[in-house]
Motif scaffolding. Structure first.
Motif, mmCIF file in Angstrom:
data_model
loop_
_atom_site.group_PDB
_atom_site.id
_atom_site.type_symbol
_atom_site.label_atom_id
_atom_site.label_comp_id
_atom_site.label_asym_id
_atom_site.label_seq_id
_atom_site.Cartn_x
_atom_site.Cartn_y
_atom_site.Cartn_z
ATOM 1 N N VAL A 25 0.868 -1.174 0.000
ATOM 2 C CA VAL A 25 0.000 0.000 0.000
ATOM 3 C C VAL A 25 0.908 1.228 0.000
ATOM 4 O O VAL A 25 1.733 1.392 0.901
ATOM 5 C CB VAL A 25 -0.930 0.021 1.237
ATOM 6 C CG1 VAL A 25 -1.812 1.269 1.216
ATOM 7 C CG2 VAL A 25 -1.783 -1.242 1.299
ATOM 8 N N PHE A 26 0.748 2.061 -1.026
ATOM 9 C CA PHE A 26 1.581 3.245 -1.173
ATOM 10 C C PHE A 26 0.727 4.501 -1.090
ATOM 11 O O PHE A 26 -0.370 4.553 -1.651
ATOM 12 C CB PHE A 26 2.310 3.235 -2.520
ATOM 13 C CG PHE A 26 3.338 2.154 -2.630
ATOM 14 C CD1 PHE A 26 4.633 2.368 -2.196
ATOM 15 C CD2 PHE A 26 3.017 0.915 -3.163
ATOM 16 C CE1 PHE A 26 5.583 1.369 -2.285
ATOM 17 C CE2 PHE A 26 3.961 -0.092 -3.267
ATOM 18 C CZ PHE A 26 5.248 0.134 -2.819
ATOM 19 N N LEU A 27 1.237 5.493 -0.391
ATOM 20 C CA LEU A 27 0.625 6.815 -0.320
ATOM 21 C C LEU A 27 1.548 7.756 -1.076
ATOM 22 O O LEU A 27 2.693 7.972 -0.652
ATOM 23 C CB LEU A 27 0.468 7.279 1.131
ATOM 24 C CG LEU A 27 0.056 8.743 1.330
ATOM 25 C CD1 LEU A 27 -1.293 9.033 0.683
ATOM 26 C CD2 LEU A 27 0.027 9.080 2.814
ATOM 27 N N ARG A 48 3.989 1.347 5.297
ATOM 28 C CA ARG A 48 4.654 0.646 6.397
ATOM 29 C C ARG A 48 5.800 1.489 6.967
ATOM 30 O O ARG A 48 6.171 1.345 8.116
ATOM 31 C CB ARG A 48 5.172 -0.706 5.942
ATOM 32 C CG ARG A 48 4.089 -1.738 5.762
ATOM 33 C CD ARG A 48 4.683 -3.100 5.396
ATOM 34 N NE ARG A 48 3.643 -4.099 5.301
ATOM 35 C CZ ARG A 48 2.970 -4.370 4.195
ATOM 36 N NH1 ARG A 48 3.226 -3.707 3.091
ATOM 37 N NH2 ARG A 48 2.032 -5.297 4.182
ATOM 38 N N TYR A 49 6.380 2.339 6.116
ATOM 39 C CA TYR A 49 7.495 3.181 6.544
ATOM 40 C C TYR A 49 7.024 4.569 6.966
ATOM 41 O O TYR A 49 7.840 5.429 7.279
ATOM 42 C CB TYR A 49 8.557 3.270 5.445
ATOM 43 C CG TYR A 49 9.117 1.910 5.116
ATOM 44 C CD1 TYR A 49 9.951 1.259 6.008
ATOM 45 C CD2 TYR A 49 8.767 1.260 3.936
ATOM 46 C CE1 TYR A 49 10.451 0.000 5.727
ATOM 47 C CE2 TYR A 49 9.262 -0.004 3.647
ATOM 48 C CZ TYR A 49 10.097 -0.629 4.549
ATOM 49 O OH TYR A 49 10.582 -1.882 4.271
ATOM 50 N N ALA A 102 -5.581 12.831 -1.160
ATOM 51 C CA ALA A 102 -4.607 11.733 -1.123
ATOM 52 C C ALA A 102 -4.929 10.661 -2.160
ATOM 53 O O ALA A 102 -6.089 10.432 -2.506
ATOM 54 C CB ALA A 102 -4.568 11.112 0.268
ATOM 55 N N THR A 103 -3.869 10.006 -2.634
ATOM 56 C CA THR A 103 -4.016 8.872 -3.538
ATOM 57 C C THR A 103 -3.257 7.687 -2.960
ATOM 58 O O THR A 103 -2.061 7.775 -2.706
ATOM 59 C CB THR A 103 -3.467 9.193 -4.945
ATOM 60 O OG1 THR A 103 -4.182 10.307 -5.483
ATOM 61 C CG2 THR A 103 -3.610 8.003 -5.873
#
Length: 169
Positions: free
Chosen positions: A56-58, A64-65, A77-78
């Protein structure tokens, strides 16, 4: 309202490549997504935790980071949701490779246009769409989402990545 881009099997489960979902955190958006599309629950989560196999990327950064499921989101946001890549699907967001140039390359490489943003190559299918531009201050960089699947996906994806790394040239 945050946008969620869905790839490969996630797109197939939902029936479309992008949805808008209410939520102020990554976790709230994923909960709302699961409420609307229940089959996603077993794909996205292991118990209460995000499944390790799911990405999952923002805005291009792995949540996670950041703060994981508690990562706050703006209305604009996407999120990008990628299922596990298992020998046949490769996806990435590229900058400096406009859609028209990718289409030219795909045609030159023997690709056949199936529909807008979808090409068939020997042993692979390429899907692409323009993505939200990356903004840094007043600078805006065009981006494109590219997904390649099929038995020859890795080779074709490498060729696309090389073209993008050379600034499209």
């Amino acid at each position: 309202m945050p946008k969620v881009n869905l790839y490969a099997t996630f797109r197939d489960l939902v029936g479309k490549g992008q949805v808008q979902v209410e939520g102020r955190t990554v976790g709230e958006v994923l909960e709302a997504l699961i409420k609307a599309y229940p089959p996603l629950k077993e794909e996205l989560f292991e118990g209460e935790e995000l499944a390790e196999r799911v990405s999952v990327f923002l805005e291009g950064r792995d949540v996670r980071y950041l703060n994981g499921l508690a990562t706050p989101l703006t209305e604009e946001a996407t999120l990008d949701l990628f299922p596990p890549v298992a020998g046949g699907t490769f996806a990435q967001r590229f900058g400096a490779l406009p859609a028209w140039l990718l289409e030219r390359y795909l045609s030159e490489w023997g690709g056949r246009k199936l529909e807008e943003g979808v090409y068939a190559l020997p042993g692979a299918r390429v899907r692409f769409a323009e993505a939200e531009p990356l903004r840094v201050g007043s600078l805006s960089l065009a981006q494109i989402e590219v997904e390649v699947e099929g038995e020859a996906a890795e080779a074709w994806f490498g060729r696309i990545r090389l073209a993008a790394a050379r600034g499209g040239g």
